[in-house]
Design a protein around this motif. Structure first.
Motif, mmCIF file in Angstrom:
data_model
loop_
_atom_site.group_PDB
_atom_site.id
_atom_site.type_symbol
_atom_site.label_atom_id
_atom_site.label_comp_id
_atom_site.label_asym_id
_atom_site.label_seq_id
_atom_site.Cartn_x
_atom_site.Cartn_y
_atom_site.Cartn_z
ATOM 1 N N ARG A 83 -9.145 -6.362 9.028
ATOM 2 C CA ARG A 83 -8.352 -6.728 7.846
ATOM 3 C C ARG A 83 -9.215 -6.727 6.586
ATOM 4 N N GLU A 84 -10.396 -7.300 6.709
ATOM 5 C CA GLU A 84 -11.286 -7.336 5.545
ATOM 6 C C GLU A 84 -11.753 -5.933 5.168
ATOM 7 N N GLU A 85 -11.971 -5.093 6.178
ATOM 8 C CA GLU A 85 -12.401 -3.731 5.891
ATOM 9 C C GLU A 85 -11.346 -2.995 5.068
ATOM 10 N N ILE A 86 -10.094 -3.149 5.459
ATOM 11 C CA ILE A 86 -9.011 -2.450 4.770
ATOM 12 C C ILE A 86 -8.779 -3.043 3.386
ATOM 13 N N GLU A 87 -8.790 -4.369 3.306
ATOM 14 C CA GLU A 87 -8.544 -4.992 2.003
ATOM 15 C C GLU A 87 -9.695 -4.744 1.043
ATOM 16 N N ALA A 88 -10.926 -4.650 1.580
ATOM 17 C CA ALA A 88 -12.071 -4.367 0.716
ATOM 18 C C ALA A 88 -11.948 -2.979 0.098
ATOM 19 N N ALA A 89 -11.246 -2.079 0.779
ATOM 20 C CA ALA A 89 -11.047 -0.739 0.231
ATOM 21 C C ALA A 89 -9.882 -0.726 -0.760
ATOM 22 N N GLY A 90 -9.318 -1.889 -1.022
ATOM 23 C CA GLY A 90 -8.239 -1.982 -2.003
ATOM 24 C C GLY A 90 -6.883 -1.584 -1.467
ATOM 25 N N ALA A 91 -6.746 -1.523 -0.141
ATOM 26 C CA ALA A 91 -5.480 -1.111 0.447
ATOM 27 C C ALA A 91 -4.751 -2.317 1.035
ATOM 28 N N ALA A 92 -3.473 -2.136 1.290
ATOM 29 C CA ALA A 92 -2.675 -3.201 1.887
ATOM 30 C C ALA A 92 -2.839 -3.154 3.404
ATOM 31 N N TYR A 93 -3.037 -4.314 3.989
ATOM 32 C CA TYR A 93 -3.235 -4.395 5.436
ATOM 33 C C TYR A 93 -1.937 -4.782 6.118
ATOM 34 N N ARG A 94 -1.646 -4.127 7.231
ATOM 35 C CA ARG A 94 -0.521 -4.570 8.052
ATOM 36 C C ARG A 94 -0.898 -4.517 9.511
ATOM 37 N N TYR A 95 -0.402 -5.482 10.246
ATOM 38 C CA TYR A 95 -0.739 -5.598 11.669
ATOM 39 C C TYR A 95 0.535 -5.547 12.497
ATOM 40 N N THR A 96 0.522 -4.808 13.588
ATOM 41 C CA THR A 96 1.676 -4.731 14.476
ATOM 42 C C THR A 96 1.233 -4.864 15.928
ATOM 43 N N SER A 107 -3.299 0.768 7.054
ATOM 44 C CA SER A 107 -3.840 0.689 5.703
ATOM 45 C C SER A 107 -2.858 1.373 4.767
ATOM 46 N N ASP A 108 -2.317 0.627 3.828
ATOM 47 C CA ASP A 108 -1.304 1.161 2.900
ATOM 48 C C ASP A 108 -0.188 1.877 3.651
ATOM 49 N N GLY A 109 0.239 1.284 4.742
ATOM 50 C CA GLY A 109 1.393 1.811 5.459
ATOM 51 C C GLY A 109 1.082 2.935 6.435
ATOM 52 N N ALA A 110 -0.151 3.443 6.432
ATOM 53 C CA ALA A 110 -0.494 4.525 7.353
ATOM 54 C C ALA A 110 -1.355 3.982 8.479
ATOM 55 N N PRO A 111 -1.126 4.426 9.702
ATOM 56 C CA PRO A 111 -1.910 3.927 10.843
ATOM 57 C C PRO A 111 -3.397 4.146 10.600
ATOM 58 N N TYR A 112 -4.177 3.112 10.851
ATOM 59 C CA TYR A 112 -5.610 3.171 10.561
ATOM 60 C C TYR A 112 -6.434 3.028 11.831
#
Lengths: 236, 236
Positions: free
Chosen positions: B90-103, B137-142
């Motif tokens: 989560r921190e990795e994705i948010e640090a890149a300025g993207a929105a994080y989502r978990y499923t 990350s920003d809606g795309a599978p990461y």
DNA sequence: GAGTGGTCTAGACCACCCT
DNA sequence: GGGTGGTCTAGACCACTCA
């Protein structure tokens, strides 16, 4: 004269272990504010400098968080860092008890492709040395090395004999202490990996990419393809 | 009172920099024996302890080699080590300025396959929790997370709600300070990677594998598949 | 045996930053 | 303002290891 009371000599190692124990066993949970250095020095019967070294090293390791005035706290989420040792390929193979062999497959000097020109910031006329080498472990292909060397920055590389000594070892001797960026990635096997490492086209290959600078100049860029099943492992 | 002679305050940082400069610029080549600590302390106008800290840190960084009686030498081949920070996804994705989502995609409790039983040293009857999760990350599978958790060691995991909080973050809170082995590798995309990360079957996937122990027990094992083109990068 | 680094001490001053 | 960690000093003893 009197040091501790217990039989053990006060030592920053013992103090580190004891603090690590208190944290891992939950005695000091995440976020806990530790006693100050003076207080711990009294508890452990040592000087403040000794406590300081213990706490400093634990904080560098990512377990604790220190701020002046605020004190020392157990990190809420430990800062995880994995350290990979990057050995010379020859040492890596010999350390595994296998026989090392090196083969130079291709050598060419000439103008560089655009991607390399950008990386090396060279002018169109400047030439790069391009090498393709294979490293074997017990007679079986282990790693394929695709390397570019900036001849403007390292003219000696133009006359070096890379037929017996690998460019990595040569470079380590010529420019031992430099800045490096390293990446790990996965890639589909191309023609070179198929021919020299026995991959089928498109198979996944574990790769390392490394770029090396010295005094602001890009010296060399290398792509290392490993044999099937290779992995990089570390503990922390 | 008198410290240095020059304007700069004596400091282990300055001394480190100066020694690093002498080594990288070739003044002290590979194998060179450095002056002793006392001699350097006189040269830099500081105490021996300050020199000692400088040299110790440079030796931990792999530049120097120190032995009692033998003295301090510049390493013949510098010990290369790359340090990778392992952040929470989560921190990795948010640090890149993207929105994080978990499923949470799948959750199952049951007897484990043989490979997992071996890894966890569980008896055949003991059950493992198996989770499959996706991080966007920003809606795309990461990243796709395939995790096994030892319920004998972590019974609370059996009732934890992993539908909103990822197992990694849950585990970091439940067992913050543990032993970890981490590997990087390349693998061909299987059905799960195809379905959830959009890979074509057999495409190369960059993977991380991590096993975590605490107090001698295997707690969890996870395989992380990253989206196309992912790489781990470090500088040293 | 002797020289080097490894570590500890007691004390000091300072920089930062929370309240 | 004041408390905390950050760093330095001068001195000491010790442990390792090379000659």
């Amino acid at each position: 004269m009197m040091t501790n009371g217990s039989l053990e000599r006060a030592s920053f190692r013992h103090i580190k272990e004891e603090i690590l124990r208190r944290v891992t066993q939950g005695e000091w949970g995440p976020g806990t504010l530790l006693p100050g250095e003076i207080e711990l020095a009294v508890e452990f019967g040592c000087s403040r400098a000794t406590v300081n070294r213990s706490l400093r090293e634990l904080s560098e390791a990512g377990l604790l968080e220190r701020r002046r005035k605020a004190g020392t706290r157990v990190r809420l989420t430990p800062l995880r860092q994995a350290r990979f040792e990057i050995p010379l390929i020859r040492e890596e193979i010999e350390a595994a008890g296998a026989a090392y062999r090196y083969t130079l497959l291709q050598r060419a000097v000439g103008p560089a492709p655009v991607a390399m020109r950008k990386l090396f910031h060279t002018r169109p006329r400047e030439r790069l040395l391009h090498l393709l080498c294979r490293h074997d472990s017990d007679g079986a292909p282990y790693q394929l090395e695709d390397r570019w060397i900036n001849l403007a920055a390292l003219p000696q590389a133009g006359t070096a004999d890379f037929s017996t000594l690998g460019p990595n070892e040569w470079l380590v001797r010529a420019v031992p202490y430099s800045q490096v960026e390293i990446s790990f990635l996965a890639e589909a096997a191309g023609p070179a990996a198929c021919e020299h490492l026995g991959y089928a086209s498109g198979e996944p290959v574990f790769m390392t990419e490394r770029t090396t600078w010295w005094e602001g100049q890009t010296l060399t860029h290398v792509r290392l393809a490993y044999r099937r099943g290779h992995r990089m492992t570390a503990r922390y």
